[in-house]
Write a protein that holds these residues in place. Sequence first.
Motif, PDB file in Angstrom:
ATOM      1  N   LEU A  15       4.173   2.176  -2.547  1.00  0.00           N
ATOM      2  CA  LEU A  15       3.404   2.595  -3.727  1.00  0.00           C
ATOM      3  C   LEU A  15       4.261   3.327  -4.759  1.00  0.00           C
ATOM      4  O   LEU A  15       3.764   3.706  -5.818  1.00  0.00           O
ATOM      5  N   GLY A  16       5.536   3.534  -4.437  1.00  0.00           N
ATOM      6  CA  GLY A  16       6.430   4.208  -5.369  1.00  0.00           C
ATOM      7  C   GLY A  16       6.243   5.712  -5.394  1.00  0.00           C
ATOM      8  O   GLY A  16       6.542   6.370  -6.397  1.00  0.00           O
ATOM      9  N   LEU A  17       5.750   6.257  -4.299  1.00  0.00           N
ATOM     10  CA  LEU A  17       5.508   7.692  -4.184  1.00  0.00           C
ATOM     11  C   LEU A  17       6.527   8.327  -3.251  1.00  0.00           C
ATOM     12  O   LEU A  17       7.074   7.650  -2.378  1.00  0.00           O
ATOM     13  N   PRO A  18       6.754   9.639  -3.401  1.00  0.00           N
ATOM     14  CA  PRO A  18       7.621  10.321  -2.430  1.00  0.00           C
ATOM     15  C   PRO A  18       7.033  10.118  -1.027  1.00  0.00           C
ATOM     16  O   PRO A  18       5.817  10.179  -0.844  1.00  0.00           O
ATOM     17  N   ALA A  43      -9.880   5.355  -6.860  1.00  0.00           N
ATOM     18  CA  ALA A  43      -9.609   6.780  -7.059  1.00  0.00           C
ATOM     19  C   ALA A  43      -8.787   6.971  -8.319  1.00  0.00           C
ATOM     20  O   ALA A  43      -7.905   6.162  -8.640  1.00  0.00           O
ATOM     21  N   GLU A  44      -9.067   8.035  -9.030  1.00  0.00           N
ATOM     22  CA  GLU A  44      -8.448   8.262 -10.341  1.00  0.00           C
ATOM     23  C   GLU A  44      -6.957   8.567 -10.291  1.00  0.00           C
ATOM     24  O   GLU A  44      -6.276   8.488 -11.302  1.00  0.00           O
ATOM     25  N   ALA A  48      -2.380   1.584 -12.208  1.00  0.00           N
ATOM     26  CA  ALA A  48      -2.961   0.241 -12.096  1.00  0.00           C
ATOM     27  C   ALA A  48      -2.326  -0.590 -10.975  1.00  0.00           C
ATOM     28  O   ALA A  48      -3.035  -1.265 -10.220  1.00  0.00           O
ATOM     29  N   SER A  49      -1.016  -0.552 -10.846  1.00  0.00           N
ATOM     30  CA  SER A  49      -0.371  -1.373  -9.821  1.00  0.00           C
ATOM     31  C   SER A  49      -0.639  -0.832  -8.412  1.00  0.00           C
ATOM     32  O   SER A  49      -0.805  -1.607  -7.469  1.00  0.00           O
ATOM     33  N   GLN A  50      -0.708   0.487  -8.268  1.00  0.00           N
ATOM     34  CA  GLN A  50      -1.037   1.073  -6.966  1.00  0.00           C
ATOM     35  C   GLN A  50      -2.459   0.696  -6.563  1.00  0.00           C
ATOM     36  O   GLN A  50      -2.708   0.300  -5.421  1.00  0.00           O
ATOM     37  N   ALA A  51      -3.389   0.802  -7.496  1.00  0.00           N
ATOM     38  CA  ALA A  51      -4.786   0.450  -7.221  1.00  0.00           C
ATOM     39  C   ALA A  51      -4.898  -1.024  -6.846  1.00  0.00           C
ATOM     40  O   ALA A  51      -5.624  -1.379  -5.899  1.00  0.00           O
ATOM     41  N   ALA A  52      -4.174  -1.881  -7.557  1.00  0.00           N
ATOM     42  CA  ALA A  52      -4.214  -3.310  -7.253  1.00  0.00           C
ATOM     43  C   ALA A  52      -3.667  -3.596  -5.860  1.00  0.00           C
ATOM     44  O   ALA A  52      -4.224  -4.413  -5.122  1.00  0.00           O
ATOM     45  N   PHE A  53      -2.591  -2.922  -5.487  1.00  0.00           N
ATOM     46  CA  PHE A  53      -2.012  -3.118  -4.157  1.00  0.00           C
ATOM     47  C   PHE A  53      -3.010  -2.711  -3.069  1.00  0.00           C
ATOM     48  O   PHE A  53      -3.204  -3.426  -2.085  1.00  0.00           O
ATOM     49  N   ILE A  54      -3.666  -1.580  -3.253  1.00  0.00           N
ATOM     50  CA  ILE A  54      -4.634  -1.105  -2.261  1.00  0.00           C
ATOM     51  C   ILE A  54      -5.834  -2.048  -2.204  1.00  0.00           C
ATOM     52  O   ILE A  54      -6.297  -2.419  -1.117  1.00  0.00           O
ATOM     53  N   MET A  55      -6.328  -2.466  -3.352  1.00  0.00           N
ATOM     54  CA  MET A  55      -7.463  -3.388  -3.398  1.00  0.00           C
ATOM     55  C   MET A  55      -7.104  -4.705  -2.706  1.00  0.00           C
ATOM     56  O   MET A  55      -7.899  -5.246  -1.929  1.00  0.00           O
ATOM     57  N   GLU A  56      -5.919  -5.197  -2.967  1.00  0.00           N
ATOM     58  CA  GLU A  56      -5.458  -6.435  -2.349  1.00  0.00           C
ATOM     59  C   GLU A  56      -5.340  -6.268  -0.828  1.00  0.00           C
ATOM     60  O   GLU A  56      -5.678  -7.185  -0.070  1.00  0.00           O
TER      61      GLU A  56
END
Length: 77
Positions: A15-18, A43-44, A48-56
């Motif tokens: 997700l590109g997070l630490p 979740a706010e 957009a790309s993180q949300a799409a990855f989780i949704m997918e």
Amino acid sequence: MEVSEHTLETLFQQLGLPYEQSDIEAFVQTHKPLPLSIPLAEAEFWNASQAAFIMESFAEDAEWIEAVDQLDALLRD
């Protein structure tokens, strides 16, 4: 065929997070509790790309789903 382990650490990395354990704990503490009425992907705090990855991951029951489910549970405690 390459088999890789999908953990919370690798999910955060994806997700590109630490992704150190302390980073994950801080993320969870900052963003919980996530109300049950809000799907994780909506979740706010996601871009957009993180949300799409989780949704997918949910839609396709992808290889990441166990780590995503684990994160979801941590955020709902």
